[in-house]
Enzyme design. Structure first.
Site, PDB file in Angstrom:
ATOM      1  N   GLU A   1       0.822  -1.205   0.000  1.00  0.00           N
ATOM      2  CA  GLU A   1       0.000   0.000   0.000  1.00  0.00           C
ATOM      3  C   GLU A   1       0.862   1.264   0.000  1.00  0.00           C
ATOM      4  O   GLU A   1       0.581   2.223  -0.732  1.00  0.00           O
ATOM      5  CB  GLU A   1      -0.921   0.017   1.237  1.00  0.00           C
ATOM      6  CG  GLU A   1      -1.878  -1.165   1.318  1.00  0.00           C
ATOM      7  CD  GLU A   1      -1.320  -2.338   2.120  1.00  0.00           C
ATOM      8  OE1 GLU A   1      -2.105  -3.000   2.801  1.00  0.00           O
ATOM      9  OE2 GLU A   1      -0.084  -2.571   2.050  1.00  0.00           O
TER      10      GLU A   1
ATOM     11  N   ALA B   1      11.467 -36.253  -7.971  1.00  0.00           N
ATOM     12  CA  ALA B   1      11.339 -36.606  -9.390  1.00  0.00           C
ATOM     13  C   ALA B   1      11.360 -38.121  -9.492  1.00  0.00           C
ATOM     14  O   ALA B   1      12.164 -38.789  -8.828  1.00  0.00           O
ATOM     15  CB  ALA B   1      12.481 -36.004 -10.200  1.00  0.00           C
TER      16      ALA B   1
END
Length: 368
Positions: free
Chosen positions: A52, A154
């Site tokens: 912000e 993997a």
């Protein structure tokens, strides 16, 4: 453009902070005035200005009368920076559109209420699911004070992570391996067991050109990590945490002299206590861990409900062999109805390989 379009832009901005803002959340903000974007910002790095305040600082004209779109409820407490609610109140912004409320107990709706009490229109819930997904790691850490753990491995299409010889380089191709380094950048820590260190002597660093190295964590019950290993030898350049049950000061001091942080963890049935380890790493402010462990460590983490997300890279090959390694070892569960359940996977191709991503589903009464 409508509210959803502006919030989508804020989400895009927020992701620029991935890997840099931990243990803070990724947040993006967009200022709109007269249907024109006049300012953009994100939380760029830990300790820096919040989204912000960056959007206000970048505004091309006065924000008075504008609408602020922000992915996460503005903070209302003092931390590394002053409350964003103060900046909003001082700016003259007349409407704030919030993606999702902040799970941080210090905020949790208070920021929105402060703005409403000051007469600012506040709308909550635009692209809420996407905004919540963006802060998944932060939400877990701020409410549990324990790391959010992503178990990555993997394997071949017959479920092998290595051949019977122990060789695993390379099961997946370059595109999949590059994505793994993105995960290393995104997470604060990366964890392996000592057997991985003994067998592969890995560095466990991030190879991306603009990437950030994770804190390297070795689960080493009996402190068998070689002082000559690359992890220990580079501890002064990239942080290393050795988690061990070893308490002998004479055994620990050489590692500390090399630059390692040593955490003494309770022992349970001949192994590190996983709950104690997660609590200790949380106290180190490590909000996320990429678990690249072998089957034994993976089993221990799953058994103790310490894994929250699974990233499985599957390569189109078959290795075979009764002794080839698999992702999860240990005793295993007795029957399918006792198995760890996963959400339906998101499937993404990387070259010839595929990444399957799922969240882990634990019984609510046993959620870690």
């Amino acid at each position: 453009m409508n509210d959803s379009d502006y919030m989508q832009e804020a989400l895009h901005l927020a992701r620029k902070g991935e890997g840099w803002v931990n243990p803070n959340p990724m947040v993006g903000a967009v200022l709109v005035k007269n249907k024109k974007i006049i300012g953009k910002g994100c939380h760029e790095k830990f300790g820096g200005l919040h989204a912000e305040r960056n959007a206000l600082a970048n505004a091309s004209e006065s924000p008075e009368g504008s609408t602020l779109y922000v992915t996460l409820e503005p903070c209302c407490h003092y931390g590394k920076t002053p409350p964003c609610t103060e900046a909003i109140l001082q700016s003259g912004i007349q409407r704030v559109v919030i993606g999702t409320l902040d799970p941080n107990p210090l905020v949790a709706g208070k920021g929105a209420q402060i703005l409403r009490s000051a007469g600012i229109q506040v709308d909550v819930g635009i692209l809420e699911e996407e905004c919540r997904d963006l802060i998944r790691i932060f939400s877990h850490f701020i409410t549990t004070q324990k790391p959010y753990v992503i178990m990555k491995y993997a394997m071949t299409m017959d479920g092998k992570t290595a051949a019977y010889t122990g060789r695993s380089r390379w099961i997946t191709g370059e595109a999949a391996r590059a994505h793994v380094h993105q995960l290393r950048h995104n997470c604060m820590g990366i964890m392996v067991g000592v057997n991985t260190v003994l067998q592969d002597d890995p560095l466990l660093t991030c190879r991306l050109e603009q990437g950030k190295n994770p804190i390297r964590i070795v689960a080493d019950t009996h402190l068998r990590t070689p002082l000559s290993s690359r992890i220990v030898q580079t501890a002064s350049q990239v942080p290393v945490i050795l988690a061990t049950c070893q308490k002998d000061p004479s055994r620990l001091s050489p590692y500390r002299d090399a630059g390692c942080t040593v955490l003494t963890i309770k022992e349970e049935q001949g192994h590190l206590s996983i709950p104690d380890l997660m609590e200790a790493l949380g106290k180190q402010k490590i909000d996320s861990i990429l678990l690249e462990g072998g089957g034994t460590l993976n089993w221990g983490m799953l058994k103790n409900h310490a894994v929250h997300r699974i990233c499985t890279y599957i390569a189109p090959m078959l290795l075979g062999g009764n002794t080839g390694k698999t992702p999860v070892g240990g005793l295993g569960f007795e029957a399918p109805d006792q198995a760890v359940r996963l959400t339906s996977p998101k499937i993404t191709p990387y070259g010839e390989d595929f990444l399957f991503e799922s969240e882990v589903i634990y019984p609510c009464s046993q959620e870690s």
